[in-house]
Design an enzyme around this catalytic site. Sequence first.
Site, PDB file in Angstrom:
ATOM      1  N   ARG A 108       1.813  16.970  12.768  1.00 45.91           N
ATOM      2  CA  ARG A 108       2.942  17.829  12.592  1.00 45.91           C
ATOM      3  C   ARG A 108       2.598  19.240  12.072  1.00 45.91           C
ATOM      4  NH1 ARG A 108       3.810  12.831  10.410  1.00 45.91           N
ATOM      5  NH2 ARG A 108       3.063  13.664   8.262  1.00 45.91           N
ATOM      6  N   HIS A 131      -3.608  14.368   0.801  1.00 46.07           N
ATOM      7  CA  HIS A 131      -4.025  13.498   1.704  1.00 46.07           C
ATOM      8  C   HIS A 131      -2.916  13.518   3.059  1.00 46.07           C
ATOM      9  CE1 HIS A 131      -5.143   9.834   4.037  1.00 46.07           C
ATOM     10  NE2 HIS A 131      -4.001   9.204   3.894  1.00 46.07           N
ATOM     11  N   GLU A 180      -9.917  12.603   7.113  1.00 47.80           N
ATOM     12  CA  GLU A 180      -9.746  13.994   6.586  1.00 47.80           C
ATOM     13  C   GLU A 180     -11.175  14.966   6.513  1.00 47.80           C
ATOM     14  OE1 GLU A 180      -7.991  14.516   2.415  1.00 47.80           O
ATOM     15  OE2 GLU A 180      -7.287  12.478   2.721  1.00 47.80           O
ATOM     16  N   THR A 218      -9.290  -5.568   3.689  1.00 48.59           N
ATOM     17  CA  THR A 218      -9.223  -4.736   2.386  1.00 48.59           C
ATOM     18  C   THR A 218     -10.135  -5.019   1.411  1.00 48.59           C
ATOM     19  OG1 THR A 218      -6.972  -4.390   2.866  1.00 48.59           O
ATOM     20  CG2 THR A 218      -7.900  -3.593   0.647  1.00 48.59           C
ATOM     21  N   GLN A 252      -4.415   2.517  14.763  1.00 48.58           N
ATOM     22  CA  GLN A 252      -3.492   3.183  13.940  1.00 48.58           C
ATOM     23  C   GLN A 252      -2.523   4.129  14.724  1.00 48.58           C
ATOM     24  OE1 GLN A 252      -4.783   4.582  10.177  1.00 48.58           O
ATOM     25  NE2 GLN A 252      -2.707   5.351   9.416  1.00 48.58           N
ATOM     26  N   ARG A 312      -8.516   4.164  13.212  1.00 47.99           N
ATOM     27  CA  ARG A 312      -7.614   5.319  13.279  1.00 47.99           C
ATOM     28  C   ARG A 312      -7.143   5.112  14.776  1.00 47.99           C
ATOM     29  NH1 ARG A 312      -6.330   5.819   8.112  1.00 47.99           N
ATOM     30  NH2 ARG A 312      -7.914   6.929   6.814  1.00 47.99           N
ATOM     31  N   ASP A 335       0.871  -1.164   0.070  1.00 52.74           N
ATOM     32  CA  ASP A 335       0.055   0.150   0.157  1.00 52.74           C
ATOM     33  C   ASP A 335       0.962   1.370  -0.068  1.00 52.74           C
ATOM     34  OD1 ASP A 335      -2.512   1.255  -0.293  1.00 52.74           O
ATOM     35  OD2 ASP A 335      -2.663   1.441   2.190  1.00 52.74           O
ATOM     36  N   THR A 381      -4.713   6.698  -0.305  1.00 48.79           N
ATOM     37  CA  THR A 381      -5.952   7.465  -0.199  1.00 48.79           C
ATOM     38  C   THR A 381      -5.880   8.556  -1.535  1.00 48.79           C
ATOM     39  OG1 THR A 381      -6.101   7.232   2.033  1.00 48.79           O
ATOM     40  CG2 THR A 381      -7.588   8.614   1.141  1.00 48.79           C
ATOM     41  N   GLU A 412     -10.674   4.228   3.096  1.00 48.09           N
ATOM     42  CA  GLU A 412      -9.726   4.820   2.271  1.00 48.09           C
ATOM     43  C   GLU A 412     -10.054   4.651   0.845  1.00 48.09           C
ATOM     44  OE1 GLU A 412      -5.627   4.279   3.648  1.00 48.09           O
ATOM     45  OE2 GLU A 412      -5.881   5.718   5.247  1.00 48.09           O
ATOM     46  N   GLU A 457      -9.247   4.306  -2.690  1.00 45.86           N
ATOM     47  CA  GLU A 457      -7.831   4.062  -3.387  1.00 45.86           C
ATOM     48  C   GLU A 457      -8.102   3.161  -4.809  1.00 45.86           C
ATOM     49  OE1 GLU A 457      -4.749   2.530  -1.261  1.00 45.86           O
ATOM     50  OE2 GLU A 457      -5.239   3.082   0.563  1.00 45.86           O
ATOM     51  N   LYS A 479      -4.694  -1.768   9.661  1.00 47.05           N
ATOM     52  CA  LYS A 479      -5.041  -1.949   8.120  1.00 47.05           C
ATOM     53  C   LYS A 479      -5.301  -3.531   7.670  1.00 47.05           C
ATOM     54  CE  LYS A 479      -3.612   2.483   7.155  1.00 47.05           C
ATOM     55  NZ  LYS A 479      -4.628   3.157   6.304  1.00 47.05           N
ATOM     56  N   ASP A 535      -9.201   0.709   1.500  1.00 46.56           N
ATOM     57  CA  ASP A 535      -8.113   0.197   2.644  1.00 46.56           C
ATOM     58  C   ASP A 535      -8.522   0.464   3.891  1.00 46.56           C
ATOM     59  OD1 ASP A 535      -5.670  -0.640   3.803  1.00 46.56           O
ATOM     60  OD2 ASP A 535      -4.842   1.334   3.469  1.00 46.56           O
TER      61      ASP A 535
HETATM   62 CA    CA Z   1      -4.096   3.164   2.634  1.00 51.46          CA
END
Ligand code: CA
Length: 436
Positions: free
Chosen positions: A153, A144, A383, A266, A249, A246, A137, A369, A208, A210, A262, A242
């Site tokens: 950050r 994203h 997001e 999937t 994660q 969270r 992945d 994503t 997600e 993708e 994850k 995916d």
């Molecule tokens: Ca992903």
Amino acid sequence: MFILNETHDPARRSWIETANRAGSDFPIQNLPFCMFYRAGQVARPGVAIGDTILDLVEAAELNLLGEHIGPTLHDCIGTGLNSLMRLDRGILSNLRKQLSNLLSASGGEGEGHRERLLVRRDDVALCLPAAIGAFTDFFTSLHHTERGGRVTRPDNPVPPNFRYMPIAYNSRASSVRVSGEGVRRPNGQWRKEDGTVQFGPTEALDFELELGAFVGKGNELGSPIPIGSAEDHIFGYCLLNDWSARDIQRWESFPLGPFLSKSLSTSISPFVVTSEALAPFRVAALKRPDGDPAPLPYLHCDSDQRLGGIDLSMEALIQTAKMRDSNEPPFRVTRTNFKEMYWTVAQMLAHHTSNGCNLAAGDLIGSGTASGSADESRACLSEIAAGGRPVDLPNGESRVWLHDGDVVVFRARAERDGCVSIGFGECQGRVLQARA
Ligand code: CA
């Protein structure tokens, strides 16, 4: 890159009427491969056309696909499309021409064998298109990355390596499942805001959106695939969800990256839209913002810069249990376009194999994503709800994260003036209650 030929001709029509309807995902210009089975039988290879599937094994037995392809198609029975995927591009392109001619309204030989060749898509079950040996992945949308990075950050949301390499991790192949299978809410460990660490059902289940790419011809261990020929190693594309927990994660990802957040599951769509079918929809690679570094030489080639992008609109929809009970259709929460990705698929493949890592037919690559720059193209809930604003649904319900019973549906279409647009079918899955 593929050159356009008679299989892309927008004037071409099929003797299968449903393939000619405006808005069909599977007109004669598409011809995506799949694996399907009739009740009580093993899975076999097919091609989607209109609302039917062409049985490739039957077509080969009727000698409608040339002399040599039969054994390859037999190899796929009960296993997956891997044997087909690893064939040379020229052979695959020839097969596409044969299929297009067979199904063409002007003299297609297939019509006389309609009963034997075709099954209605609603009368069969679809399964994973390939035996997936490995699933990688990537993380290749700048938008994203930026939106996610702002949370953890804020001063420097994009990691310093992002603009130099397509970032990826080795994900889990065994839990890749075909569209339609339920997705069990996982139990896992994370730290709550009050600092306590606990184990239990995730409270932050996300999707997600993708694009998935299936590797065709692989490479030997120790032999990198150069960027200039990377496209030749992509058999085709599917939609990929995916699913991500969270809270789990955030807690587990430092320092080695995501793991159980994850690998829970999937989902992918069952149809593989070939690279050749997408040829009319190729566009230039994303123009990098001023000041960004140029790709290093092993990630740069002129043809990829010129045509490495894919103009593909993708969307995600949610249907809650309550919406389903009152017959309300799924509601679109995201609409994005794959041409906004910072790295091309060829760059992902070249980077993946640059250390000599070997890829094999049927390996699956996730794009990451596929968020775009606009707010409406945020391609996951983390997001969308990052500003603390939940998604409002038309019936008054709202979502920050997915609830049990929610169905997430992905769709995608490639469109261009002067071309017949093609679709991907659906990738969908329903969230099931966690195990006690
Ligand atoms: Ca992903």
